[in-house]
Design a protein around this motif. Structure first.
Motif, mmCIF file in Angstrom:
data_model
loop_
_atom_site.group_PDB
_atom_site.id
_atom_site.type_symbol
_atom_site.label_atom_id
_atom_site.label_comp_id
_atom_site.label_asym_id
_atom_site.label_seq_id
_atom_site.Cartn_x
_atom_site.Cartn_y
_atom_site.Cartn_z
ATOM 1 N N LEU A 121 26.455 33.657 40.092
ATOM 2 C CA LEU A 121 27.607 33.818 39.226
ATOM 3 C C LEU A 121 27.274 33.486 37.785
ATOM 4 C CD1 LEU A 121 30.406 32.176 41.415
ATOM 5 C CD2 LEU A 121 29.733 34.571 41.302
ATOM 6 N N THR A 122 27.963 34.171 36.881
ATOM 7 C CA THR A 122 27.825 33.890 35.455
ATOM 8 C C THR A 122 28.794 32.776 35.077
ATOM 9 O OG1 THR A 122 29.528 35.474 34.821
ATOM 10 C CG2 THR A 122 27.259 36.310 35.002
ATOM 11 N N THR A 123 28.629 32.243 33.897
ATOM 12 C CA THR A 123 29.541 31.211 33.404
ATOM 13 C C THR A 123 30.956 31.760 33.322
ATOM 14 O OG1 THR A 123 27.742 30.223 32.135
ATOM 15 C CG2 THR A 123 29.977 29.621 31.488
ATOM 16 N N ASP A 124 31.092 33.008 32.910
ATOM 17 C CA ASP A 124 32.402 33.644 32.810
ATOM 18 C C ASP A 124 33.071 33.745 34.186
ATOM 19 O OD1 ASP A 124 34.356 34.865 31.083
ATOM 20 O OD2 ASP A 124 33.815 36.812 31.956
ATOM 21 N N GLU A 125 32.293 34.035 35.212
ATOM 22 C CA GLU A 125 32.845 34.124 36.566
ATOM 23 C C GLU A 125 33.255 32.748 37.085
ATOM 24 O OE1 GLU A 125 30.485 38.141 38.003
ATOM 25 O OE2 GLU A 125 29.478 36.194 38.148
ATOM 26 N N TYR A 126 32.448 31.732 36.792
ATOM 27 C CA TYR A 126 32.844 30.365 37.163
ATOM 28 C C TYR A 126 34.140 29.974 36.436
ATOM 29 C CZ TYR A 126 28.600 29.013 39.706
ATOM 30 O OH TYR A 126 27.586 28.892 40.629
ATOM 31 N N ASP A 127 34.254 30.355 35.165
ATOM 32 C CA ASP A 127 35.465 30.059 34.404
ATOM 33 C C ASP A 127 36.679 30.742 35.025
ATOM 34 O OD1 ASP A 127 33.957 28.550 32.645
ATOM 35 O OD2 ASP A 127 33.883 30.095 31.090
ATOM 36 N N ALA A 128 36.495 31.987 35.475
ATOM 37 C CA ALA A 128 37.594 32.709 36.117
ATOM 38 C C ALA A 128 38.020 32.001 37.405
ATOM 39 C CB ALA A 128 37.181 34.151 36.410
ATOM 40 N N LEU A 129 37.062 31.548 38.202
ATOM 41 C CA LEU A 129 37.398 30.813 39.420
ATOM 42 C C LEU A 129 38.162 29.532 39.090
ATOM 43 C CD1 LEU A 129 34.115 31.133 41.538
ATOM 44 C CD2 LEU A 129 36.330 32.190 42.019
ATOM 45 N N GLU A 130 37.736 28.845 38.052
ATOM 46 C CA GLU A 130 38.398 27.600 37.654
ATOM 47 C C GLU A 130 39.826 27.875 37.182
ATOM 48 O OE1 GLU A 130 39.133 23.739 37.304
ATOM 49 O OE2 GLU A 130 37.281 24.527 38.135
ATOM 50 N N LEU A 131 40.020 28.961 36.448
ATOM 51 C CA LEU A 131 41.370 29.320 36.004
ATOM 52 C C LEU A 131 42.277 29.632 37.192
ATOM 53 C CD1 LEU A 131 40.526 31.553 32.912
ATOM 54 C CD2 LEU A 131 41.686 29.342 32.881
ATOM 55 N N VAL A 132 41.747 30.321 38.186
ATOM 56 C CA VAL A 132 42.532 30.635 39.382
ATOM 57 C C VAL A 132 42.840 29.346 40.147
ATOM 58 C CG1 VAL A 132 42.486 31.817 41.621
ATOM 59 C CG2 VAL A 132 41.695 33.003 39.569
ATOM 60 N N ARG A 133 41.875 28.438 40.212
ATOM 61 C CA ARG A 133 42.105 27.168 40.901
ATOM 62 C C ARG A 133 43.269 26.410 40.263
ATOM 63 N NH1 ARG A 133 41.501 21.981 40.415
ATOM 64 N NH2 ARG A 133 40.469 22.090 38.415
ATOM 65 N N ARG A 134 43.327 26.428 38.949
ATOM 66 C CA ARG A 134 44.402 25.734 38.229
ATOM 67 C C ARG A 134 45.743 26.431 38.395
ATOM 68 N NH1 ARG A 134 41.546 25.276 32.557
ATOM 69 N NH2 ARG A 134 39.634 24.296 33.244
ATOM 70 N N GLY A 135 45.690 27.726 38.690
ATOM 71 C CA GLY A 135 46.920 28.501 38.862
ATOM 72 C C GLY A 135 47.107 29.467 37.707
ATOM 73 N N VAL A 136 47.246 30.728 38.037
ATOM 74 C CA VAL A 136 47.455 31.742 37.006
ATOM 75 C C VAL A 136 48.822 32.377 37.210
ATOM 76 C CG1 VAL A 136 45.016 32.276 36.677
ATOM 77 C CG2 VAL A 136 46.297 33.521 38.388
ATOM 78 N N SER A 137 49.354 32.884 36.121
ATOM 79 C CA SER A 137 50.644 33.550 36.169
ATOM 80 C C SER A 137 50.533 34.845 36.966
ATOM 81 C CB SER A 137 51.090 33.859 34.742
ATOM 82 O OG SER A 137 52.196 34.721 34.735
ATOM 83 N N ARG A 138 51.551 35.132 37.714
ATOM 84 C CA ARG A 138 51.559 36.340 38.545
ATOM 85 C C ARG A 138 51.577 37.600 37.680
ATOM 86 N NH1 ARG A 138 56.029 37.461 43.171
ATOM 87 N NH2 ARG A 138 55.684 39.682 43.283
ATOM 88 N N ASP A 139 52.267 37.533 36.545
ATOM 89 C CA ASP A 139 52.422 38.706 35.692
ATOM 90 C C ASP A 139 51.193 38.984 34.836
ATOM 91 O OD1 ASP A 139 54.991 39.045 36.688
ATOM 92 O OD2 ASP A 139 55.842 37.719 35.159
ATOM 93 N N SER A 140 50.584 37.937 34.306
ATOM 94 C CA SER A 140 49.405 38.146 33.459
ATOM 95 C C SER A 140 48.359 37.081 33.767
ATOM 96 C CB SER A 140 49.793 38.090 31.986
ATOM 97 O OG SER A 140 50.299 36.827 31.664
ATOM 98 N N PRO A 141 47.379 37.418 34.587
ATOM 99 C CA PRO A 141 46.379 36.422 34.966
ATOM 100 C C PRO A 141 45.435 36.050 33.827
ATOM 101 C CG PRO A 141 45.844 38.538 35.914
ATOM 102 C CD PRO A 141 47.184 38.677 35.260
ATOM 103 N N GLY A 142 45.383 36.831 32.774
ATOM 104 C CA GLY A 142 44.505 36.550 31.658
ATOM 105 C C GLY A 142 43.281 37.440 31.680
ATOM 106 N N ALA A 143 42.658 37.564 30.533
ATOM 107 C CA ALA A 143 41.519 38.471 30.382
ATOM 108 C C ALA A 143 40.324 38.044 31.226
ATOM 109 C CB ALA A 143 41.122 38.564 28.912
#
Length: 125
Positions: free
Chosen positions: A6-28
């Motif tokens: 995994l890249t750093t960006d992919e690890y960051d995405a996993l961490e953002l999902v772990r914290r909880g993302v909005s259903r409407d806009s998960p973020g870039a």
């Protein structure tokens, strides 16, 4: 066999999902990495449309925290270590508590860290 490096960006995405993302806009970051991470079975979209980590995704993040803790303790025995990480690394005999507080790497911990760093170096090539 899949490339699960995994890249750093992919690890960051996993961490953002772990914290909880909005259903409407998960973020870039999450949107950009969702397809690959879903393919690797690290995140999933639930029936109600939420994006959630799978057990495999949670494990990957936990192991990353363990490696970071070992690296930090190698240079500073007083480095902060989360309780769950310290408990796991102690149970695996990778760290030992110090009398004055903090943790030291055991021989097994130093060997594991050296092996992890060697594998990371080989993957970079």
């Amino acid at each position: 066999m899949k490339n699960e490096q995994l890249t750093t960006d992919e690890y960051d995405a996993l961490e953002l999902v772990r914290r909880g993302v909005s259903r409407d806009s998960p973020g870039a970051c999450v949107s950009r990495n969702a397809k690959r991470l879903s393919g690797l079975k690290m995140m999933e979209t639930t029936r109600d449309g939420r994006i959630a980590l799978t057990e495999k995704g949670q494990t990957v993040l936990f192991l990353r925290r363990c490696v970071r803790a070992l690296t930090a303790l190698a240079s500073d025995p007083a480095a902060a270590v989360d309780n769950d990480v310290a408990r796991f690394l102690s149970a695996k005999s990778h760290i030992a508590p110090l009398e004055g507080g903090g943790y030291s790497l055991t021989e097994r911990g130093r060997e594991s860290l050296a092996d992890i760093q060697q594998q990371q170096e080989l993957q970079r090539r």
